[in-house]
Enzyme design. Structure first.
Site, PDB file in Angstrom:
ATOM      1  N   TRP A 169      -2.338   4.305   1.594  1.00  0.00           N
ATOM      2  CA  TRP A 169      -1.930   4.437   0.757  1.00  0.00           C
ATOM      3  C   TRP A 169      -1.028   5.348  -0.079  1.00  0.00           C
ATOM      4  O   TRP A 169       0.564   5.046  -0.120  1.00  0.00           O
ATOM      5  CB  TRP A 169      -1.814   2.677  -0.424  1.00  0.00           C
ATOM      6  CG  TRP A 169      -1.990   2.350   0.360  1.00  0.00           C
ATOM      7  CD1 TRP A 169      -3.590   1.307   0.725  1.00  0.00           C
ATOM      8  CD2 TRP A 169      -1.592   0.706   0.975  1.00  0.00           C
ATOM      9  NE1 TRP A 169      -3.401  -0.499   1.347  1.00  0.00           N
ATOM     10  CE2 TRP A 169      -2.172  -0.439   2.165  1.00  0.00           C
ATOM     11  CE3 TRP A 169      -0.130   0.658   1.158  1.00  0.00           C
ATOM     12  CZ2 TRP A 169      -1.939  -1.026   2.236  1.00  0.00           C
ATOM     13  CZ3 TRP A 169       0.776   0.117   2.515  1.00  0.00           C
ATOM     14  CH2 TRP A 169      -0.356  -1.192   2.896  1.00  0.00           C
ATOM     15  N   ASP A 204       0.253   2.906  -8.251  1.00  0.00           N
ATOM     16  CA  ASP A 204       0.409   2.484  -7.443  1.00  0.00           C
ATOM     17  C   ASP A 204      -1.200   1.691  -7.379  1.00  0.00           C
ATOM     18  O   ASP A 204      -1.958   1.596  -7.486  1.00  0.00           O
ATOM     19  CB  ASP A 204       0.619   2.852  -6.043  1.00  0.00           C
ATOM     20  CG  ASP A 204       0.542   2.007  -5.092  1.00  0.00           C
ATOM     21  OD1 ASP A 204       0.095   0.514  -5.396  1.00  0.00           O
ATOM     22  OD2 ASP A 204       0.437   2.073  -4.198  1.00  0.00           O
ATOM     23  N   LYS A 222      -2.220  -8.894  -3.418  1.00  0.00           N
ATOM     24  CA  LYS A 222      -4.415  -8.656  -4.173  1.00  0.00           C
ATOM     25  C   LYS A 222      -4.551  -9.407  -5.089  1.00  0.00           C
ATOM     26  O   LYS A 222      -5.255  -9.773  -5.500  1.00  0.00           O
ATOM     27  CB  LYS A 222      -3.899  -7.150  -3.990  1.00  0.00           C
ATOM     28  CG  LYS A 222      -3.287  -5.862  -3.150  1.00  0.00           C
ATOM     29  CD  LYS A 222      -3.093  -6.757  -2.243  1.00  0.00           C
ATOM     30  CE  LYS A 222      -2.520  -5.882  -1.115  1.00  0.00           C
ATOM     31  NZ  LYS A 222      -2.467  -4.643  -0.664  1.00  0.00           N
TER      32      LYS A 222
END
Ligand SMILES: *Cc1c(COP(=O)(O)O)cnc(C)c1O
Length: 374
Positions: free
Chosen positions: A102, A176, A200
């Site tokens: 990511w 993040d 999530k």
């Protein structure tokens, strides 16, 4: 409520069953308004109340200081990889710490809008470790330093956020926290901006959360799309354009659910909300990691001090058994354990909505599978 199968998806991920029941009960008529939430004007009284409650509950859950704004946007975590530099970089230099798939994506995307300095990378370890902050090569004039506080694919997590000031940097830290948000408290004294896709831990896909310190607003690049200009979004309380209303509503129900969660310590102390989630998440992750470490049949390759509590990639020593493992798991009501395509193997995501019973059921299945195949 009958028990549904346990869903270990990395995202979109499992949602508390109580929340889904509540949303179903309110689907046709929210609080006697004669409308479902999806059918309401975002500027009407009913939705404004839903939005205000969601923001207030999140602020309380995460102890978000007064000088931070809570924004609900669209575009997911990935869009933030562009939106952050468009708003904060001023076209200058930004520092990126690459610790997995990511942050690697964030690094590449930021390069379209800013000069990117690779401050540190854990690529040489196959993203199984985190580079120690005192080894980071921070640039003097960085507009911000970006880290991914939990790498959803590689399963590495910062258990303490870096203290940039102690490292001699005055740049704000951008995190993040897509796959970490509400799983544990956030040390806002170390953070300038946090963003995350909702799917999530806090809701359905399509909703993106941004928590930004007020002094960072007001510097968007001229080319920044208006709908992605944090300042405009903040000035309009996330209603500059139509926000993802149903996602905000569902996130609000999840925040209420988290607020109701409790865990009791041995000395009788009752933990609530995010503190309760943190303890439960720790317990859940330790249960699975200790089993993985005790077995030669399975393994997790991440260094112990940076293993994620949310996403646990693991591998069978004999990968020819992967398909049998997955189909057996499904037959036992243990869903979506297949690992990310870039890593292979398995991954168990243990977000807030995964009960301890789900992890116990997973470990029991894994023990049975090991016994019958070893
Ligand atoms: C899932 C995820 C993203 C991407 O989110 P999208 O909503 O698919 O854009 C970004 N960062 C992290 C850490 C993630 O887990």
């Amino acid at each position: 409520m009958s028990q549904r199968p346990f869903n270990f998806s990395a995202g979109p991920a499992t949602i508390p069953q109580e929340v889904l029941h509540m949303a179903a009960a309110e689907m046709l008529d929210w609080h006697g308004t004669g409308m479902g939430v999806m059918e309401m004007s975002h500027r009407g009284k009913a939705f404004m109340a839903i939005h205000a409650q969601a923001v207030a509950d999140l602020r309380e859950l995460l102890a978000i200081p007064e000088n931070f704004r809570v924004l609900f946007m669209q575009g997911g975590g990935l869009a933030q990889n562009a939106i952050v530099p468009l708003n904060l970089s001023r076209g200058g230099t930004v520092d990126l710490v690459v610790t997995g798939a990511w942050s690697q994506k964030s690094y590449k995307e930021a390069g379209k809008y800013a000069q990117v300095n690779l401050a540190a990378s854990a690529q040489a370890s196959g993203f199984t470790t985190l580079p120690s902050p005192n080894t980071w090569q921070l640039s003097k004039e960085a507009a911000y330093v970006h880290v991914c506080s939990n790498e959803t694919i590689h399963g590495v997590e910062f258990h303490e956020l870096p203290d940039l000031q102690a490292l001699g940097s005055t740049a704000p830290l951008v995190i993040d926290f897509s796959s970490q948000v509400t799983s544990r408290p956030v040390d806002w004294s170390r953070v300038g901006l946090a963003f995350g896709g909702a799917q999530k831990n806090i809701g359905p896909a399509g909703l993106t959360l941004v928590v930004v310190r007020e002094d960072l607003l007001g510097h968007a690049m001229a080319v920044c799309p208006s709908a992605f200009d944090y300042t405009l979004v903040a000035e309009h309380d996330s209603m500059y354009n139509t926000p993802p209303t149903y996602g905000i509503y569902l996130a609000g129900l999840i925040f209420q659910w988290v607020k109701q969660q409790t865990e009791t310590l041995a000395d009788g102390t009752v933990l609530r909300g995010v503190a309760a989630m943190e303890l439960r998440n720790k317990t859940k992750a330790e249960l699975l990691y200790s089993y993985l470490d005790s077995s030669d049949f399975y393994s997790n390759k991440v260094a112990k001090d940076c293993r994620s509590r949310m996403n646990l990639p693991f591998f069978l020593a004999d990968e020819s058994r992967n398909e049998a493992f997955l189909s057996g798991a499904q037959a036992h009501g243990l869903l979506q354990l297949k690992g990310h395509k870039s890593l292979g193997g398995m991954r168990a995501s243990l977000y807030n909505a995964m009960p301890l019973a789900g992890v116990q059921a997973l470990v029991a299945y894994m023990q049975d599978f090991e016994r019958s195949h070893a």
